[in-house]
Design a protein around this motif. Structure first.
Motif, PDB file in Angstrom:
ATOM      1  N   LEU A   1     -30.283  42.072  -2.655  1.00 35.65           N
ATOM      2  CA  LEU A   1     -30.597  42.917  -2.910  1.00 35.65           C
ATOM      3  C   LEU A   1     -29.302  43.814  -3.639  1.00 35.65           C
ATOM      4  O   LEU A   1     -28.130  42.820  -4.721  1.00 35.65           O
ATOM      5  N   GLY A   2     -29.451  44.760  -3.960  1.00 34.18           N
ATOM      6  CA  GLY A   2     -29.521  45.074  -5.480  1.00 34.18           C
ATOM      7  C   GLY A   2     -28.777  46.551  -5.582  1.00 34.18           C
ATOM      8  O   GLY A   2     -29.943  46.933  -5.155  1.00 34.18           O
ATOM      9  N   HIS A   3     -28.316  47.280  -6.796  1.00 32.16           N
ATOM     10  CA  HIS A   3     -28.615  48.203  -7.363  1.00 32.16           C
ATOM     11  C   HIS A   3     -28.877  48.586  -8.912  1.00 32.16           C
ATOM     12  O   HIS A   3     -28.208  48.217  -9.923  1.00 32.16           O
ATOM     13  N   MET A   4     -30.544  48.796  -9.142  1.00 25.78           N
ATOM     14  CA  MET A   4     -31.095  49.499 -10.504  1.00 25.78           C
ATOM     15  C   MET A   4     -29.670  49.904 -11.077  1.00 25.78           C
ATOM     16  O   MET A   4     -29.241  49.576 -12.466  1.00 25.78           O
ATOM     17  N   ASN A   5     -29.486  50.977 -10.684  1.00 28.48           N
ATOM     18  CA  ASN A   5     -28.490  52.275 -11.584  1.00 28.48           C
ATOM     19  C   ASN A   5     -27.244  51.424 -11.597  1.00 28.48           C
ATOM     20  O   ASN A   5     -26.359  52.579 -11.923  1.00 28.48           O
ATOM     21  N   CYS A   6     -26.678  50.085 -11.563  1.00 26.48           N
ATOM     22  CA  CYS A   6     -25.476  50.087 -11.454  1.00 26.48           C
ATOM     23  C   CYS A   6     -25.252  49.006 -12.673  1.00 26.48           C
ATOM     24  O   CYS A   6     -23.848  48.644 -12.666  1.00 26.48           O
ATOM     25  N   ARG A   7     -26.134  48.594 -13.274  1.00 29.14           N
ATOM     26  CA  ARG A   7     -25.609  47.887 -14.310  1.00 29.14           C
ATOM     27  C   ARG A   7     -25.774  48.519 -15.725  1.00 29.14           C
ATOM     28  O   ARG A   7     -25.243  47.860 -16.432  1.00 29.14           O
ATOM     29  N   GLU A   8     -25.408  49.936 -15.724  1.00 29.79           N
ATOM     30  CA  GLU A   8     -25.074  50.292 -16.902  1.00 29.79           C
ATOM     31  C   GLU A   8     -23.521  50.679 -16.921  1.00 29.79           C
ATOM     32  O   GLU A   8     -23.110  51.265 -15.776  1.00 29.79           O
ATOM     33  N   GLY A   9     -22.443  50.012 -17.520  1.00 25.47           N
ATOM     34  CA  GLY A   9     -21.567  50.791 -17.430  1.00 25.47           C
ATOM     35  C   GLY A   9     -20.567  49.406 -17.457  1.00 25.47           C
ATOM     36  O   GLY A   9     -20.749  48.198 -16.872  1.00 25.47           O
ATOM     37  N   ASP A  10     -19.268  48.730 -17.826  1.00 22.94           N
ATOM     38  CA  ASP A  10     -19.382  47.437 -17.859  1.00 22.94           C
ATOM     39  C   ASP A  10     -17.800  47.556 -16.534  1.00 22.94           C
ATOM     40  O   ASP A  10     -17.219  48.513 -16.439  1.00 22.94           O
ATOM     41  N   GLY A  11     -17.257  46.189 -16.350  1.00 21.45           N
ATOM     42  CA  GLY A  11     -16.312  46.791 -15.352  1.00 21.45           C
ATOM     43  C   GLY A  11     -16.865  46.903 -14.214  1.00 21.45           C
ATOM     44  O   GLY A  11     -17.451  46.885 -13.355  1.00 21.45           O
ATOM     45  N   HIS A  12     -15.685  47.423 -12.850  1.00 22.95           N
ATOM     46  CA  HIS A  12     -16.090  47.765 -11.397  1.00 22.95           C
ATOM     47  C   HIS A  12     -16.243  48.742 -10.941  1.00 22.95           C
ATOM     48  O   HIS A  12     -16.730  48.949 -10.705  1.00 22.95           O
ATOM     49  N   TYR A  13     -15.880  50.039 -11.736  1.00 27.05           N
ATOM     50  CA  TYR A  13     -15.859  51.364 -11.371  1.00 27.05           C
ATOM     51  C   TYR A  13     -17.505  52.095 -11.547  1.00 27.05           C
ATOM     52  O   TYR A  13     -17.977  52.210 -10.588  1.00 27.05           O
ATOM     53  N   ALA A  14     -18.114  51.016 -12.719  1.00 23.08           N
ATOM     54  CA  ALA A  14     -19.808  51.109 -12.279  1.00 23.08           C
ATOM     55  C   ALA A  14     -20.557  50.353 -10.888  1.00 23.08           C
ATOM     56  O   ALA A  14     -21.709  51.369 -11.060  1.00 23.08           O
ATOM     57  N   LYS A  15     -20.062  49.544 -10.696  1.00 20.28           N
ATOM     58  CA  LYS A  15     -20.780  49.409  -9.063  1.00 20.28           C
ATOM     59  C   LYS A  15     -20.009  50.161  -8.375  1.00 20.28           C
ATOM     60  O   LYS A  15     -20.495  49.847  -6.974  1.00 20.28           O
ATOM     61  N   THR A  16     -18.941  50.061  -8.657  1.00 19.33           N
ATOM     62  CA  THR A  16     -18.273  50.670  -6.600  1.00 19.33           C
ATOM     63  C   THR A  16     -18.267  51.671  -6.363  1.00 19.33           C
ATOM     64  O   THR A  16     -18.471  52.148  -4.909  1.00 19.33           O
ATOM     65  N   ALA A  17     -18.626  53.316  -7.168  1.00 15.33           N
ATOM     66  CA  ALA A  17     -18.051  54.655  -6.413  1.00 15.33           C
ATOM     67  C   ALA A  17     -19.976  54.987  -6.379  1.00 15.33           C
ATOM     68  O   ALA A  17     -20.138  55.072  -4.659  1.00 15.33           O
ATOM     69  N   ASN A  18     -20.857  53.908  -6.362  1.00 12.56           N
ATOM     70  CA  ASN A  18     -22.177  53.952  -5.865  1.00 12.56           C
ATOM     71  C   ASN A  18     -22.592  52.727  -5.583  1.00 12.56           C
ATOM     72  O   ASN A  18     -23.694  52.757  -5.038  1.00 12.56           O
ATOM     73  N   TRP A  19     -22.135  52.421  -4.783  1.00  9.42           N
ATOM     74  CA  TRP A  19     -22.191  51.430  -3.944  1.00  9.42           C
ATOM     75  C   TRP A  19     -23.079  51.858  -2.626  1.00  9.42           C
ATOM     76  O   TRP A  19     -23.790  51.291  -2.398  1.00  9.42           O
ATOM     77  N   LEU A  20     -22.830  52.902  -2.205  1.00 12.77           N
ATOM     78  CA  LEU A  20     -23.716  53.760  -1.079  1.00 12.77           C
ATOM     79  C   LEU A  20     -23.876  54.093  -1.113  1.00 12.77           C
ATOM     80  O   LEU A  20     -24.757  55.423  -0.639  1.00 12.77           O
ATOM     81  N   THR A  21     -24.289  54.914  -2.767  1.00 11.98           N
ATOM     82  CA  THR A  21     -25.247  56.225  -3.372  1.00 11.98           C
ATOM     83  C   THR A  21     -26.372  55.278  -3.416  1.00 11.98           C
ATOM     84  O   THR A  21     -27.807  55.835  -3.973  1.00 11.98           O
ATOM     85  N   GLY A  22     -26.534  54.574  -4.285  1.00 15.17           N
ATOM     86  CA  GLY A  22     -27.514  53.481  -5.327  1.00 15.17           C
ATOM     87  C   GLY A  22     -27.994  54.725  -7.011  1.00 15.17           C
ATOM     88  O   GLY A  22     -29.066  54.666  -7.274  1.00 15.17           O
ATOM     89  N   THR A  23     -26.567  55.584  -6.900  1.00 18.59           N
ATOM     90  CA  THR A  23     -27.253  56.560  -8.417  1.00 18.59           C
ATOM     91  C   THR A  23     -26.561  55.686  -9.690  1.00 18.59           C
ATOM     92  O   THR A  23     -24.679  55.208  -9.188  1.00 18.59           O
ATOM     93  N   LYS A  24     -26.374  56.257 -10.606  1.00 20.50           N
ATOM     94  CA  LYS A  24     -25.729  55.825 -11.701  1.00 20.50           C
ATOM     95  C   LYS A  24     -24.718  56.787 -12.108  1.00 20.50           C
ATOM     96  O   LYS A  24     -24.473  57.899 -11.000  1.00 20.50           O
ATOM     97  N   ILE A  25     -23.601  56.697 -12.557  1.00 16.76           N
ATOM     98  CA  ILE A  25     -22.385  58.027 -12.717  1.00 16.76           C
ATOM     99  C   ILE A  25     -22.501  58.266 -13.479  1.00 16.76           C
ATOM    100  O   ILE A  25     -22.563  57.581 -14.737  1.00 16.76           O
ATOM    101  N   ALA A  26     -21.261  59.484 -13.802  1.00 14.66           N
ATOM    102  CA  ALA A  26     -21.695  60.134 -15.015  1.00 14.66           C
ATOM    103  C   ALA A  26     -19.674  58.754 -15.461  1.00 14.66           C
ATOM    104  O   ALA A  26     -19.332  58.958 -14.662  1.00 14.66           O
TER     105      ALA A  26
END
Length: 465
Positions: A94-119
């Motif tokens: 299982l994973g998040h397609m929308n978490c693959r953009e953006g380096d580091g931890h932040y682009a994958k943590t904020a949206n862990w429970l949303t599944g959406t891209k972050i600005a």
């Protein structure tokens, strides 16, 4: 002559124990049934949902079990959960397609429970999405005193990480009420306890200054209620109140340990004098150091928070909760573990070096042990013909597969509990890049929410319901 009195009418689910400055919600009692005690035992309990976040990913070669279905062997990291294998599912790929953009931890943590891209932003113009816990809270929160609880152990970080050009606020939140409104986790167990069991801020301060237990404050009302219910309900009530007393005592013990400097790492000792001055307000909780950190034993701090979630579910104070063991780039010192010298974040950037990987694995195992503790507590609480875990869904995992590569694919995810009819005891291996939001959709529907989509979901996860 019977030794108890059955009330003429059922007790309201909203009945609470009251005293001057305190309110304690009640667990499910047989007397809350509209008919007989026998009917009460089959009354349907609500589904509770909790989301337990572990930062910095896992040592991926020691996470995934061997085998699939019911005939699987737990991996080294998951060994502490062996006694709970029948009450949980390990979910792979299982994973998040929308978490693959953006380096580091932040682009994958904020949206862990949303599944959406972050600005992407270095400021406060945040944009993420509505998290699954808050989506659920919006549907069921009207039935409880609190729509949701958001808990953690580390303070909010509001600076900018110029290595990746993201505001650190993204790494400090996993719960989002709206796409632009994150909900910060409360890290002080005393404040959480008082919020759950004391009526308002003025009364909390007054009773705290007088060092009064919330149970002492509601004792008269508890005795009056106890005289009107059956023996089984009396036992439930006694066990429930004793559990509250136990958490309260442990919080006070931690306050005392901080005051004396016990269990503190060296960096905290300089703060003892300041903390000692503030401890005079003991019932207001342990005060933070200049960085906002609470210098508590990390194991006990985490377990207190999970106990508070358990109590809040048991009392039906809320049905949605989240807990962060640490923020996205947590450098928590784990030197209290044997042979661990590195901080959490540093060990996760292992560079495939065995010395770092070994410490990383020990930290992962510690997290599994704490999750096992929470499941122990939930399973120990009888509810109807089952237990609290039977009526809950508790997800545990991380927003990264591996902290070194920042990989958001094939995330480490467990789901425990049978709430809403979820089947457990399996290792499910799904097709590559299956949306994690498919799990969220499955959980929401199991919780009675009428929706056919969440985030980037494409359908329900097969094999769960």
């Amino acid at each position: 002559m019977p030794s108890f009195i059955i009330p003429r009418g059922p007790i309201s689910r909203r009945r609470v124990l009251r005293g001057l400055g305190a309110t304690i919600a009640l667990p499910f009692l047989n007397a809350m049934s509209p008919s007989t005690v026998r009917a009460a035992s089959s009354a349907k309990a609500p589904v509770r949902m909790a989301f337990i976040f572990m930062p910095n990913g896992v040592r991926q070669d020691r996470w995934t079990p061997e085998g699939t279905g019911a005939d699987y062997k737990l991996s080294p990291i998951l060994q502490p959960l062996e006694r709970h294998r029948g009450n949980m599912n390990v979910l792979t790929e299982l994973g998040h397609m929308n978490c693959r953009e953006g380096d580091g931890h932040y682009a994958k943590t904020a949206n862990w429970l949303t599944g959406t891209k972050i600005a992407k932003t270095t400021g406060k113009d945040l944009r993420c999405g509505v998290s699954v816990d808050q989506f659920y809270a919006q549907q069921v929160g009207h039935a409880t005193r609190f729509a949701s609880l958001e808990l953690g152990t580390e303070p909010i970080h509001s600076g900018v990480d110029f290595n990746v050009n993201y505001t650190q606020l993204y790494g400090s939140h996993i719960a989002w009420r709206t796409p632009t409104s994150p909900l910060p986790p409360e890290i002080n167990p005393r404040f959480v306890f008082d919020r759950l069991f004391r009526e308002n801020a003025d009364q909390r301060r007054a009773s705290a200054m007088e060092n009064k237990s919330v149970l002492d404050l509601v004792l008269a009302d508890a005795k009056a209620l106890r005289s009107t219910v059956g023996q089984e309900d009396q036992q439930k009530l006694d066990e429930y109140l004793e559990s509250i007393r136990s958490v309260e005592r442990r919080i006070e013990a931690d306050i005392a340990r901080v005051a004396t400097g016990e269990n503190l790492d060296p960096a905290a000792k300089a703060e003892i004098a300041k903390l000692d001055e503030r401890i005079s307000k003991a019932m207001n909780g342990v005060k933070a150091d200049p960085g906002g950190r609470l210098r508590l034993d990390h194991t006990e701090h985490s377990r207190l928070m999970m106990d508070l979630i358990t109590l809040s579910f048991w009392s039906d104070s809320t049905r949605a909760a989240s807990f962060m063991f640490g923020w996205a780039v947590s450098g928590k010192n784990f030197s209290f573990l044997p042979d661990v010298k590195l901080g959490h974040h540093e060990s996760s950037h292992h560079e495939s070096k065995e010395e770092k990987l070994a410490q990383y694995e020990k930290i992962n195992i510690w997290h599994s042990e704490q999750f096992a503790y929470m499941l122990d507590r939930m399973k120990s609480i009888k509810e109807g013909e089952g237990n609290l875990l039977d009526n809950s869904l508790v997800m545990f995992g991380s927003s990264l597969r591996d902290g070194n590569s920042h990989n958001p694919k094939n995330l480490p995810i467990l789901l425990a509990g049978n709430g809403g009819g979820i089947k457990t005891g399996q290792h499910h291996v799904y097709g590559k890049d299956t949306p994690l939001c498919n799990l969220f959709l499955s959980m929401l529907q199991a919780g009675g929410v009428k929706t056919d989509r969440f985030g980037d979901s494409t359908g329900l996860l097969p094999g769960l319901v």
